[in-house]
Design a protein around this motif. Structure first.
Motif, PDB file in Angstrom:
ATOM      1  N   VAL A  49      -3.716  -7.480  -5.531  1.00  0.00           N
ATOM      2  CA  VAL A  49      -3.610  -5.749  -4.962  1.00  0.00           C
ATOM      3  C   VAL A  49      -3.307  -5.011  -6.573  1.00  0.00           C
ATOM      4  O   VAL A  49      -2.854  -5.439  -7.450  1.00  0.00           O
ATOM      5  CB  VAL A  49      -2.784  -5.564  -4.406  1.00  0.00           C
ATOM      6  CG1 VAL A  49      -3.138  -6.324  -2.944  1.00  0.00           C
ATOM      7  CG2 VAL A  49      -1.528  -5.432  -4.490  1.00  0.00           C
ATOM      8  N   THR A  50      -4.083  -3.681  -6.584  1.00  0.00           N
ATOM      9  CA  THR A  50      -3.540  -2.901  -7.126  1.00  0.00           C
ATOM     10  C   THR A  50      -2.880  -1.828  -7.156  1.00  0.00           C
ATOM     11  O   THR A  50      -1.970  -1.583  -5.954  1.00  0.00           O
ATOM     12  CB  THR A  50      -4.966  -2.276  -8.092  1.00  0.00           C
ATOM     13  OG1 THR A  50      -6.227  -2.160  -7.599  1.00  0.00           O
ATOM     14  CG2 THR A  50      -5.576  -1.403  -8.842  1.00  0.00           C
ATOM     15  N   VAL A  88       0.045   1.249  -3.300  1.00  0.00           N
ATOM     16  CA  VAL A  88      -0.309  -0.216  -3.489  1.00  0.00           C
ATOM     17  C   VAL A  88      -1.764  -0.344  -2.927  1.00  0.00           C
ATOM     18  O   VAL A  88      -1.998   0.233  -1.723  1.00  0.00           O
ATOM     19  CB  VAL A  88      -0.058  -1.193  -2.679  1.00  0.00           C
ATOM     20  CG1 VAL A  88      -1.121  -2.643  -2.726  1.00  0.00           C
ATOM     21  CG2 VAL A  88       1.697  -1.301  -3.275  1.00  0.00           C
ATOM     22  N   ASN A  89      -3.198  -0.775  -3.538  1.00  0.00           N
ATOM     23  CA  ASN A  89      -4.833  -0.185  -3.008  1.00  0.00           C
ATOM     24  C   ASN A  89      -4.686   1.094  -2.838  1.00  0.00           C
ATOM     25  O   ASN A  89      -5.742   1.450  -1.271  1.00  0.00           O
ATOM     26  CB  ASN A  89      -4.717  -0.936  -2.515  1.00  0.00           C
ATOM     27  CG  ASN A  89      -5.611  -2.471  -2.829  1.00  0.00           C
ATOM     28  OD1 ASN A  89      -5.269  -2.536  -3.758  1.00  0.00           O
ATOM     29  ND2 ASN A  89      -5.194  -3.765  -1.898  1.00  0.00           N
TER      30      ASN A  89
END
Length: 122
Positions: A49-50, A88-89
């Protein structure tokens, strides 16, 4: 000219619920979700995840942005010292402050928003 078939109209008085055997509906039904075996969700922990630390933002008109040039200052919506948003995302996960770890920026979580993410893997 062909004759159109007649569509009988529905009349609620024609229904007779006495013909139905409803005693089977009185017995409680077990909850299939509650009795399902617990699944191993450990493979979710490997999905990348980013994580983004968002300092602040500002909504401005495109015309005002086009006037900005080198040295222009755009005032943002956070005050100095306020916790920064951790996403997150793209979804808000919590708030953090910036730290330096081995000459690299890092973040220290201050709080985590209660969400599905906090319950994952329990």
């Amino acid at each position: 000219m062909s004759a159109m078939p007649e569509n009988p109209t529905f009349n609620a008085d024609d229904l007779n619920f006495d013909d139905f055997q409803l005693e089977d509906f009185d017995t409680p039904v077990s909850n299939p979700v509650a009795s399902a075996p617990e699944r191993d969700l450990s493979f979710f922990k490997k999905i990348p995840v980013t994580v983004t630390l968002e300092v602040a933002s500002k909504e401005i008109a495109l015309g005002d942005l086009m006037k900005a040039g080198e040295g222009s200052v755009i005032e943002l919506d956070k005050l100095n010292g306020e916790p920064l948003d951790v996403k997150v995302n793209g979804s808000l996960m919590g708030h953090a402050e910036v730290v330096i770890v081995n000459d690299k920026y890092g973040l220290r979580l201050i709080d985590v928003i209660d969400s599905a993410l906090t319950g994952m893997g329990k």
